[in-house]
Design a protein around this motif. Structure first.
Motif, PDB file in Angstrom:
ATOM      1  N   GLU A 142       0.817  -1.213   0.000  1.00  0.00           N
ATOM      2  CA  GLU A 142       0.000   0.000   0.000  1.00  0.00           C
ATOM      3  C   GLU A 142       0.852   1.264   0.000  1.00  0.00           C
ATOM      4  O   GLU A 142       0.356   2.344  -0.336  1.00  0.00           O
ATOM      5  N   ARG A 144       3.306   1.726  -2.067  1.00  0.00           N
ATOM      6  CA  ARG A 144       3.533   1.959  -3.492  1.00  0.00           C
ATOM      7  C   ARG A 144       4.897   2.626  -3.758  1.00  0.00           C
ATOM      8  O   ARG A 144       5.015   3.649  -4.434  1.00  0.00           O
ATOM      9  N   THR A 205       0.505  -8.952   0.259  1.00  0.00           N
ATOM     10  CA  THR A 205      -0.133  -8.284   1.387  1.00  0.00           C
ATOM     11  C   THR A 205       0.261  -8.981   2.678  1.00  0.00           C
ATOM     12  O   THR A 205       0.720 -10.139   2.684  1.00  0.00           O
TER      13      THR A 205
END
Length: 242
Positions: A142, A144, A205
């Motif tokens: 997340e 990035r 994840t």
């Protein structure tokens, strides 16, 4: 197969110069001390920065890497032979009875299929003593981070003793999530040689990683921030369960 960044002799020779002082390793040294680990397996040890520091503290250390060129650099830092250096990967590990196995940097993200990652976890399992720990980090998807890489091609030129000026440039070559690929290009000004190294990382994840660990016989004890990179990394502290 190891990336050229670690396997090519010319790139292995300049790796430490471009990688800097490795402040990230302090967190691992602290975890080793916290867990009271006396016998440590450094999987994907590269040029041996962590392995050597652990051995200097009096611990029994095994450093493993598939890139022979990097291992040669690592051995040169260990003239007393305090570290056991093994050319191989997780699938070739002997039963070591280690208290702790670690994978630093991007090591845990270079395995690009579920099968490859499962084989790593399966290979480490018998190398640990019962109740032994596995600690590693992954970049938080997340966050990035590849967008930062696109914005900053990280052009660096260093004067390296014995080699002269070497230029490094990074470029993102593909983003096909959860996979991100990038290329390092090195130019050796002394003779004009250009050497490239391509890498692909799998941005899993947290839930995906935790599920894979449980499936292969590990208990997740804690998931932490990397103290030198808050918000960027997950540091998994796990335990062999059988």
């Amino acid at each position: 197969m190891a990336d050229a960044l670690f396997a090519h002799p010319r790139l292995a020779a300049v790796y430490d110069s471009f990688d800097g002082d490795r402040e990230d390793l302090t967190a691992y040294l602290d975890i080793v001390a916290e867990l009271g680990a006396d016998h440590v397996l450094d999987l994907g040890c590269g040029t041996g920065c962590l392995s050597v520091r652990l051995a200097e503290s009096g611990r029994t250390v095994v450093g493993v890497d598939p890139a022979l060129a990097s291992l040669e650099i690592a051995k040169s830092k260990d003239p007393a032979g305090r570290v056991t250096w093994l050319h191989g990967d997780a699938t070739t590990l002997p039963a070591l009875g280690a208290d702790l196995a670690v994978m630093t940097g991007n090591v845990a993200q270079v395995f690009l299929t579920d099968r490859d990652w499962a084989q790593v976890l399966q290979g480490v399992h018998p190398a640990l003593r019962p109740g032994g720990r596995l600690v590693f980090e992954i970049r938080r998807p997340e966050r990035r981070v590849w967008e930062d890489w696109v914005a900053d091609p990280a052009r660096v030129a260093l004067e390296i003793p014995g080699l002269g000026t070497v230029e490094q440039r990074r470029e993102v070559t593909d983003v096909s999530l959860p996979f991100v690929s990038f290329r390092y290009t090195y130019r050796f000004l002394a003779d004009g040689a250009v050497v490239t190294s391509d890498t692909t990382l799998w941005f899993r994840t947290r839930a995906e990683v935790e599920s894979s660990l449980v499936a292969e016989g590990y208990r997740v004890l804690d998931v932490r921030e990397a103290p030198d990179r808050p918000g960027r990394e997950f540091v998994f502290i796990t335990e062999r369960t059988a």
